[in-house]
Scaffold this active site. Structure first.
Site, mmCIF file in Angstrom:
data_model
loop_
_atom_site.group_PDB
_atom_site.id
_atom_site.type_symbol
_atom_site.label_atom_id
_atom_site.label_comp_id
_atom_site.label_asym_id
_atom_site.label_seq_id
_atom_site.Cartn_x
_atom_site.Cartn_y
_atom_site.Cartn_z
ATOM 1 N N HIS A 1 0.821 -1.203 0.000
ATOM 2 C CA HIS A 1 0.000 0.000 0.000
ATOM 3 C C HIS A 1 0.859 1.259 0.000
ATOM 4 O O HIS A 1 2.050 1.201 0.247
ATOM 5 C CB HIS A 1 -0.971 0.017 1.192
ATOM 6 C CG HIS A 1 -0.328 0.204 2.523
ATOM 7 N ND1 HIS A 1 0.083 -0.838 3.303
ATOM 8 C CD2 HIS A 1 -0.028 1.323 3.230
ATOM 9 C CE1 HIS A 1 0.599 -0.385 4.423
ATOM 10 N NE2 HIS A 1 0.549 0.930 4.403
ATOM 11 N N HIS B 1 4.263 11.075 -6.827
ATOM 12 C CA HIS B 1 2.879 10.978 -7.276
ATOM 13 C C HIS B 1 2.409 9.533 -7.251
ATOM 14 O O HIS B 1 3.209 8.607 -7.143
ATOM 15 C CB HIS B 1 2.721 11.559 -8.686
ATOM 16 C CG HIS B 1 3.493 10.814 -9.729
ATOM 17 N ND1 HIS B 1 4.768 11.181 -10.095
ATOM 18 C CD2 HIS B 1 3.204 9.712 -10.457
ATOM 19 C CE1 HIS B 1 5.212 10.337 -11.018
ATOM 20 N NE2 HIS B 1 4.283 9.438 -11.246
ATOM 21 N N GLU C 1 -3.838 3.841 1.554
ATOM 22 C CA GLU C 1 -4.188 4.073 2.956
ATOM 23 C C GLU C 1 -4.305 5.569 3.202
ATOM 24 O O GLU C 1 -3.354 6.313 2.987
ATOM 25 C CB GLU C 1 -3.115 3.495 3.878
ATOM 26 C CG GLU C 1 -3.312 3.830 5.335
ATOM 27 C CD GLU C 1 -2.113 3.443 6.187
ATOM 28 O OE1 GLU C 1 -2.026 3.961 7.322
ATOM 29 O OE2 GLU C 1 -1.259 2.656 5.740
ATOM 30 N N GLU D 1 -0.857 10.864 -11.420
ATOM 31 C CA GLU D 1 -0.570 10.734 -12.840
ATOM 32 C C GLU D 1 -1.586 9.762 -13.438
ATOM 33 O O GLU D 1 -1.747 8.643 -12.954
ATOM 34 C CB GLU D 1 0.844 10.195 -13.043
ATOM 35 C CG GLU D 1 1.222 10.009 -14.493
ATOM 36 C CD GLU D 1 2.632 9.455 -14.641
ATOM 37 O OE1 GLU D 1 3.219 9.674 -15.708
ATOM 38 O OE2 GLU D 1 3.133 8.793 -13.704
#
Length: 139
Positions: free
Chosen positions: A5, A73, A54, A116
């Site tokens: 994550h 990003h 998260e 992005e």
């Protein structure tokens, strides 16, 4: 090894959830409030992808987090970048870097996280109004 994550801190949990769930298409998979630590964790998932996002919400944060580009990003692929960007724009989301090339665009979350957007497969042929649009702000 497996990528599990990405965690980002959010200032306003409800505004962030509206963005990530209603506008970006994620769904909530898990939420837990930690009363002693005064924070909430919310895990989001996009489709069947195993990687999670998260959101960490600290209950007593007095002001928004600083916006350094050291985070970088998040990158997401979309089936049709023009349609996806139009849907976001119709919902009031600024397209910071329009998909002029039919391949890549950038938007930001309410907390200033750069996202992005990448066209799945080959780039689409450049088309208006996207190919003439200028960048807005930072991305």
């Amino acid at each position: 090894m497996k990528f599990l994550h990405v965690m980002i801190r959010v200032f306003d949990l409800e505004t962030s959830l509206k963005f990530w769930v209603e506008q970006m298409g994620f769904h909530e998979t898990w939420r837990r409030e930690f009363h002693e630590g005064r924070f909430t964790l919310v895990f989001l998932q996009l489709g069947e992808n195993e990687t999670k996002l998260e959101l960490t919400y600290n209950w007593d944060e007095p002001e928004t987090y600083s916006q350094g580009r050291n985070f970088g990003h998040l990158a997401l692929s979309v089936e049709n970048i023009y349609q996806f960007c139009q849907r976001l724009q119709d919902q009031g989301i600024v397209i910071n870097r329009p998909p002029r090339d039919g391949h890549m665009a950038f938007v930001k979350s309410p907390d200033g996280i750069s996202i992005e957007l990448l066209q799945e497969g080959e780039p689409l042929p450049p088309e208006e109004p996207w190919k003439s649009m200028q960048n807005q702000g930072t991305w």
